[in-house]
Design a protein around this motif. Structure first.
Motif, PDB file in Angstrom:
ATOM      1  N   SER A  54       0.817  -1.223   0.000  1.00 13.35           N
ATOM      2  CA  SER A  54       0.000   0.000   0.000  1.00 13.35           C
ATOM      3  C   SER A  54       0.844   1.264   0.000  1.00 13.35           C
ATOM      4  N   SER A  55       2.103   1.142   0.413  1.00  7.11           N
ATOM      5  CA  SER A  55       2.931   2.346   0.459  1.00  7.11           C
ATOM      6  C   SER A  55       3.415   2.751  -0.936  1.00  7.11           C
ATOM      7  N   HIS A  56       3.187   1.897  -1.931  1.00  4.85           N
ATOM      8  CA  HIS A  56       3.520   2.301  -3.307  1.00  4.85           C
ATOM      9  C   HIS A  56       2.524   3.378  -3.753  1.00  4.85           C
ATOM     10  N   PRO A  57       3.014   4.492  -4.294  1.00  2.24           N
ATOM     11  CA  PRO A  57       2.119   5.628  -4.575  1.00  2.24           C
ATOM     12  C   PRO A  57       0.964   5.313  -5.527  1.00  2.24           C
ATOM     13  N   ASN A  58       1.092   4.306  -6.374  1.00  2.00           N
ATOM     14  CA  ASN A  58       0.024   4.010  -7.325  1.00  2.00           C
ATOM     15  C   ASN A  58      -1.018   3.029  -6.805  1.00  2.00           C
ATOM     16  N   VAL A  59      -0.772   2.478  -5.627  1.00  2.00           N
ATOM     17  CA  VAL A  59      -1.671   1.424  -5.145  1.00  2.00           C
ATOM     18  C   VAL A  59      -2.845   2.012  -4.362  1.00  2.00           C
ATOM     19  N   ALA A  60      -4.060   1.659  -4.786  1.00  2.00           N
ATOM     20  CA  ALA A  60      -5.252   2.125  -4.073  1.00  2.00           C
ATOM     21  C   ALA A  60      -5.664   1.106  -3.017  1.00  2.00           C
ATOM     22  N   GLU A  61      -5.699  -0.163  -3.415  1.00  2.00           N
ATOM     23  CA  GLU A  61      -6.131  -1.210  -2.491  1.00  2.00           C
ATOM     24  C   GLU A  61      -5.397  -2.489  -2.813  1.00  2.00           C
ATOM     25  N   VAL A  62      -5.248  -3.332  -1.821  1.00  2.00           N
ATOM     26  CA  VAL A  62      -4.528  -4.576  -2.072  1.00  2.00           C
ATOM     27  C   VAL A  62      -5.031  -5.690  -1.163  1.00  2.00           C
ATOM     28  N   ALA A  63      -5.010  -6.913  -1.706  1.00  2.00           N
ATOM     29  CA  ALA A  63      -5.275  -8.106  -0.892  1.00  2.00           C
ATOM     30  C   ALA A  63      -4.158  -9.102  -1.156  1.00  2.00           C
ATOM     31  N   VAL A  64      -3.602  -9.646  -0.084  1.00  2.00           N
ATOM     32  CA  VAL A  64      -2.565 -10.666  -0.230  1.00  2.00           C
ATOM     33  C   VAL A  64      -3.089 -11.968   0.366  1.00  2.00           C
ATOM     34  N   VAL A  65      -2.961 -13.032  -0.398  1.00  2.00           N
ATOM     35  CA  VAL A  65      -3.390 -14.343   0.125  1.00  2.00           C
ATOM     36  C   VAL A  65      -2.260 -15.358  -0.083  1.00  2.00           C
ATOM     37  N   GLY A  66      -2.321 -16.426   0.675  1.00  2.00           N
ATOM     38  CA  GLY A  66      -1.362 -17.511   0.509  1.00  2.00           C
ATOM     39  C   GLY A  66      -1.953 -18.555  -0.418  1.00  2.00           C
ATOM     40  N   VAL A  67      -1.160 -18.979  -1.395  1.00  2.00           N
ATOM     41  CA  VAL A  67      -1.656 -19.938  -2.375  1.00  2.00           C
ATOM     42  C   VAL A  67      -0.763 -21.185  -2.355  1.00  2.00           C
ATOM     43  N   ALA A  68      -1.391 -22.342  -2.388  1.00  2.00           N
ATOM     44  CA  ALA A  68      -0.647 -23.606  -2.314  1.00  2.00           C
ATOM     45  C   ALA A  68       0.428 -23.673  -3.394  1.00  2.00           C
ATOM     46  N   ASP A  69       1.601 -24.157  -3.006  1.00  2.00           N
ATOM     47  CA  ASP A  69       2.719 -24.262  -3.935  1.00  2.00           C
ATOM     48  C   ASP A  69       3.431 -25.595  -3.708  1.00  2.00           C
ATOM     49  N   GLN A  70       3.742 -26.260  -4.807  1.00  2.00           N
ATOM     50  CA  GLN A  70       4.364 -27.588  -4.758  1.00  2.00           C
ATOM     51  C   GLN A  70       5.653 -27.627  -3.966  1.00  2.00           C
ATOM     52  N   LEU A  71       6.466 -26.570  -4.106  1.00  2.00           N
ATOM     53  CA  LEU A  71       7.783 -26.591  -3.486  1.00  2.00           C
ATOM     54  C   LEU A  71       7.783 -25.916  -2.112  1.00  2.00           C
ATOM     55  N   LYS A  72       7.225 -24.699  -2.065  1.00  2.00           N
ATOM     56  CA  LYS A  72       7.332 -23.897  -0.848  1.00  2.00           C
ATOM     57  C   LYS A  72       6.161 -24.080   0.110  1.00  2.00           C
ATOM     58  N   GLY A  73       5.242 -24.982  -0.209  1.00  2.00           N
ATOM     59  CA  GLY A  73       4.066 -25.145   0.639  1.00  2.00           C
ATOM     60  C   GLY A  73       3.030 -24.096   0.300  1.00  2.00           C
ATOM     61  N   GLN A  74       3.410 -22.817   0.476  1.00  2.00           N
ATOM     62  CA  GLN A  74       2.553 -21.704   0.084  1.00  2.00           C
ATOM     63  C   GLN A  74       3.415 -20.599  -0.511  1.00  2.00           C
ATOM     64  N   VAL A  75       2.815 -19.780  -1.368  1.00  2.00           N
ATOM     65  CA  VAL A  75       3.467 -18.536  -1.791  1.00  2.00           C
ATOM     66  C   VAL A  75       2.452 -17.405  -1.610  1.00  2.00           C
ATOM     67  N   ALA A  76       2.959 -16.178  -1.491  1.00  2.00           N
ATOM     68  CA  ALA A  76       2.072 -15.023  -1.356  1.00  2.00           C
ATOM     69  C   ALA A  76       1.685 -14.536  -2.746  1.00  2.00           C
ATOM     70  N   MET A  77       0.413 -14.210  -2.911  1.00  2.00           N
ATOM     71  CA  MET A  77      -0.072 -13.682  -4.184  1.00  2.00           C
ATOM     72  C   MET A  77      -0.798 -12.370  -3.864  1.00  2.00           C
ATOM     73  N   ALA A  78      -0.468 -11.311  -4.612  1.00  2.00           N
ATOM     74  CA  ALA A  78      -1.072 -10.010  -4.324  1.00  2.00           C
ATOM     75  C   ALA A  78      -2.040  -9.598  -5.426  1.00  2.00           C
ATOM     76  N   PHE A  79      -3.181  -9.062  -5.032  1.00  2.00           N
ATOM     77  CA  PHE A  79      -4.156  -8.506  -5.974  1.00  2.00           C
ATOM     78  C   PHE A  79      -4.296  -7.028  -5.661  1.00  2.00           C
ATOM     79  N   VAL A  80      -4.024  -6.209  -6.704  1.00  2.00           N
ATOM     80  CA  VAL A  80      -3.888  -4.779  -6.463  1.00  2.00           C
ATOM     81  C   VAL A  80      -4.853  -3.983  -7.334  1.00  2.00           C
TER      82      VAL A  80
END
Ligand code: PRX
Length: 632
Positions: A518-544
């Motif tokens: 959110s501290s990026h000047p162009n970002v109005a709103e954001v949601a971050v979720v954890g998504v299942a990943d084969q190697l890392k178990g989960q990875v973070a995915m951002a929707f902006v």
């Protein structure tokens, strides 16, 4: 051999006698006056009135019988160093650092923040703090200036100990500039900074504030610093961990309870014996590093390996080479590391003599069956999954083969350990789930066993509100994990109930990542979720959602902005928290009352059913994300 069921029952029903016995595993300067004071729940005071010292139990105590045996084995495949410190040498190094800290003005109860790579000096620093009754607050070296600054402000350290740089995959990772930036950002200013110069990266020293470790150490080559005997309830350290809010919590640990808990776990769970070698592949920035690189093995009189480097460099045999060379008997790692090794040539596992190894413990994230099977087959030793948290300091669920041999079940970390009264609670009805297969939130009935966090640093209210208030009408500790239990009482962990995600065994708060984005000047709103990943178990995915959509008019522009946003996270929080992807949307799915439907977003990303959407405000918002992740 006693049955584990009896052992466990006794730990709860005859609590004081049980823990008084365990307390004999460590040295006390004065014996405890009271075993468990639970007069002010949910707070628990263990072994009050007893005085002891963590560093004494980890180091000095062993001088009598094993002064010239290995204590700390530092191995860096990044800088090609391999140094063994005996207990006598460790004792000398720790006293030198303790003397430096005293010279820099540290007193009992003061905080020392440690922001260091995996080098021996970091271990000396931790032990030096507890030696003089100062609290260490280790911040993971992978965190960047923003994370570091918020921890500096919360811990208000008098001294920060750091280094010029770490190294990863042969690339120098400078620490000093990040530290300088963090101190600039922070409101609290430490009075001194102690810097180890590894000769990896040039440092600009701040006059009057920065001190070099080497020359200061030379001044104290022969200074003796006796252990400060502290009350068992004296805090030994704080360690920050993520939760539901963006602000990390300082988990505060005591001294006596922690020492007893670790000593007991080394005997009953890990079965490590004095004179043997323990190898935990974690990092001192995490709780596993505190409990099972530094304190646990040393308290047990074992040599402990501190490893800087990757599991695959110079090749995928590097860990097994260490097992052979140092005759490692007990090893501790994380499922992600095993999944990384599983992708390499299996011949590396056959190259070395692994006959010293008795068990491999894995923790920090769910252990999937194929990974467990593969490593168990390859090593031919028991693979022991164990479930716990920064808060607990030692395993909550596992099996205790030191009490009674129990089978492991793939996919399950095991059963509740002694001292833990674990229950599953239905989140909606608040009823206890007792039937096999029923899903509930894992909660623990107080008093918590020794070793468990005392409170949130300087915030008792947050401790009570965060952990003890989620089930109305019942003061129980919530782990924020879902689980089921089978007919034999084995638990199966299903994931977090809150906004914490687990990337390669690293616990991260999605709120913290959202705040950074959110501290990026162009970002109005954001949601971050954890998504299942084969190697890392989960990875973070951002929707902006972007303030000015013209900035994402085409794919090239999107890619540029995605890169910029990732850089913001890298520089504020560190690359560990960087989302794997940033996707741009024009709306985010929310309930009519404006709550983000994170679980629905996560389900859609994992190509699962989005679940109950009756409260959704704008179904098109979810549709946009669905279109990015069409069902398989
Ligand atoms: O969600 C659980 C997961 O990691 C969380 C705790 O992470 P941390 O505080 O970093 O402590 C790690 C100590 C090993 C838990 O709430 N977790 C931990 N171990 C397991 C696990 N999930 C499944 N299986 C495990 N063995």
């Amino acid at each position: 051999m006693a049955s584990f069921a009896d052992f466990h029952a006794r730990s709860l029903n005859d609590r004081d006698a049980f823990w008084a016995e365990q307390a004999q595993l460590i040295d006390w300067q004065t014996p405890p006056q009271e075993i468990c004071d639970h007069s002010n729940p949910p707070f628990t005071r263990w072994f009050a009135g007893g005085t002891t010292n963590l560093c004494h139990n980890a180091v000095d105590r062993h001088l009598k019988d094993r002064a010239d045996q290995a204590a700390l084995i530092f191995v860096s495949t990044e800088t090609n160093q391999e140094v063994t410190y005996t207990f006598r040498q460790l004792h000398a190094e720790v006293q030198r650092v303790a003397a430096m800290l005293l010279e820099l003005g540290i007193k009992k109860g003061d905080r020392v923040l440690i922001y260091m790579p995996m080098i021996a000096e970091a271990a000396f620093a931790m032990l030096a703090c507890t030696r003089i009754g100062a609290l260490h607050s280790v911040v993971f070296g992978g965190f960047a200036s923003g994370s570091l600054a918020s921890r500096i402000d919360n811990a208000t350290p008098t001294v920060v100990i750091s280094a010029d740089a770490g190294s990863r995959s042969g690339k120098v990772v400078p620490y000093k500039p990040l530290l300088d930036e963090a101190i600039t950002l922070a409101k609290h200013k430490p009075s001194a900074v102690l810097l180890v110069d590894r000769g990896l990266s040039a440092m600009n020293l701040v006059e009057g504030r920065d001190h070099l470790y080497g020359p200061l150490r030379d001044k104290h080559l022969n200074t003796e610093v006796p252990c400060e005997w502290v009350d068992a309830t004296h805090p030994s350290y704080t360690l920050y961990t993520s939760g539901t809010t963006g602000k990390p919590k300082g988990v505060q640990r005591d001294t006596g309870g922690y020492a007893v808990a670790l000593a007991a776990s080394m005997k009953h769970i890990f079965q490590g014996n004095p004179g043997e070698t323990y190898f935990s592949t974690s990092d001192i920035g995490w709780v596993v590093g505190h409990s099972y690189i530094i304190y646990g093995p040393l308290i047990a009189g074992m040599a402990t390996i501190m490893y800087e480097g990757l599991p695959t460099r110079p090749d995928a045999g590097v860990w097994w080479n260490l097992v052979e060379k140092y005759k490692v008997t007990v090893m501790f790692s994380a499922p992600t590391a095993v999944r990384v090794l599983k992708k390499q040539d299996p011949a590396f596992l056959k190259k070395y003599d692994l006959s010293s190894l008795r068990a491999l413990f894995l923790a920090g994230e769910p252990l999937d069956e194929p990974t467990a099977e593969w490593i168990s087959e390859a090593l031919g030793v028991p693979i022991i999954d164990n479930y716990w948290q920064t808060e607990s300091g030692w395993p909550i669920l596992t099996i205790a083969n030191g009490i009674e041999k129990a089978p492991s079940k793939f996919g399950s970390p095991g059963i509740p350990m002694y001292g833990y009264n674990v229950k599953l609670i239905n989140e909606n009805t608040n009823e206890e789930m007792t039937e096999p297969g029923e899903k509930g939130v894992v909660v623990i009935e107080g008093p918590m066993p020794p070793g468990f966090m005392q409170t949130v640093w300087q915030d008792d209210k947050r401790f009570v509100d965060t952990y003890w208030s989620s089930i109305p009408g019942r003061m129980v500790y919530s782990t924020f994990d879902w689980a089921t239990r089978d007919k034999d009482g084995y638990f199966f962990i299903l994931g977090r109930t809150d906004d914490v995600i687990n990337v390669a065994g690293h616990r991260l708060g999605t709120r913290e990542i959202e705040e950074s984005i959110s501290s990026h000047p162009n970002v109005a709103e954001v949601a971050v979720v954890g998504v299942a990943d084969q190697l890392k178990g989960q990875v973070a995915m951002a929707f902006v959602i972007i303030k000015d959509p013209s900035k994402v008019a085409d794919d090239a522009a999107k890619l540029t902005l995605e890169g910029e946003i990732m850089k913001v996270v890298d520089s504020q929080l560190g690359a560990v928290a960087r989302p794997s992807r940033v996707r741009f949307v024009t709306a985010l799915p929310k309930t009519r009352s404006g709550k983000l439907l994170r679980r629905a977003i996560q389900a859609v990303c994992e190509q699962r059913d989005a679940g109950d959407l009756t409260t959704i405000e704008d179904p098109m918002a979810l549709k946009q994300i669905q279109d990015m992740f069409p069902p398989a």
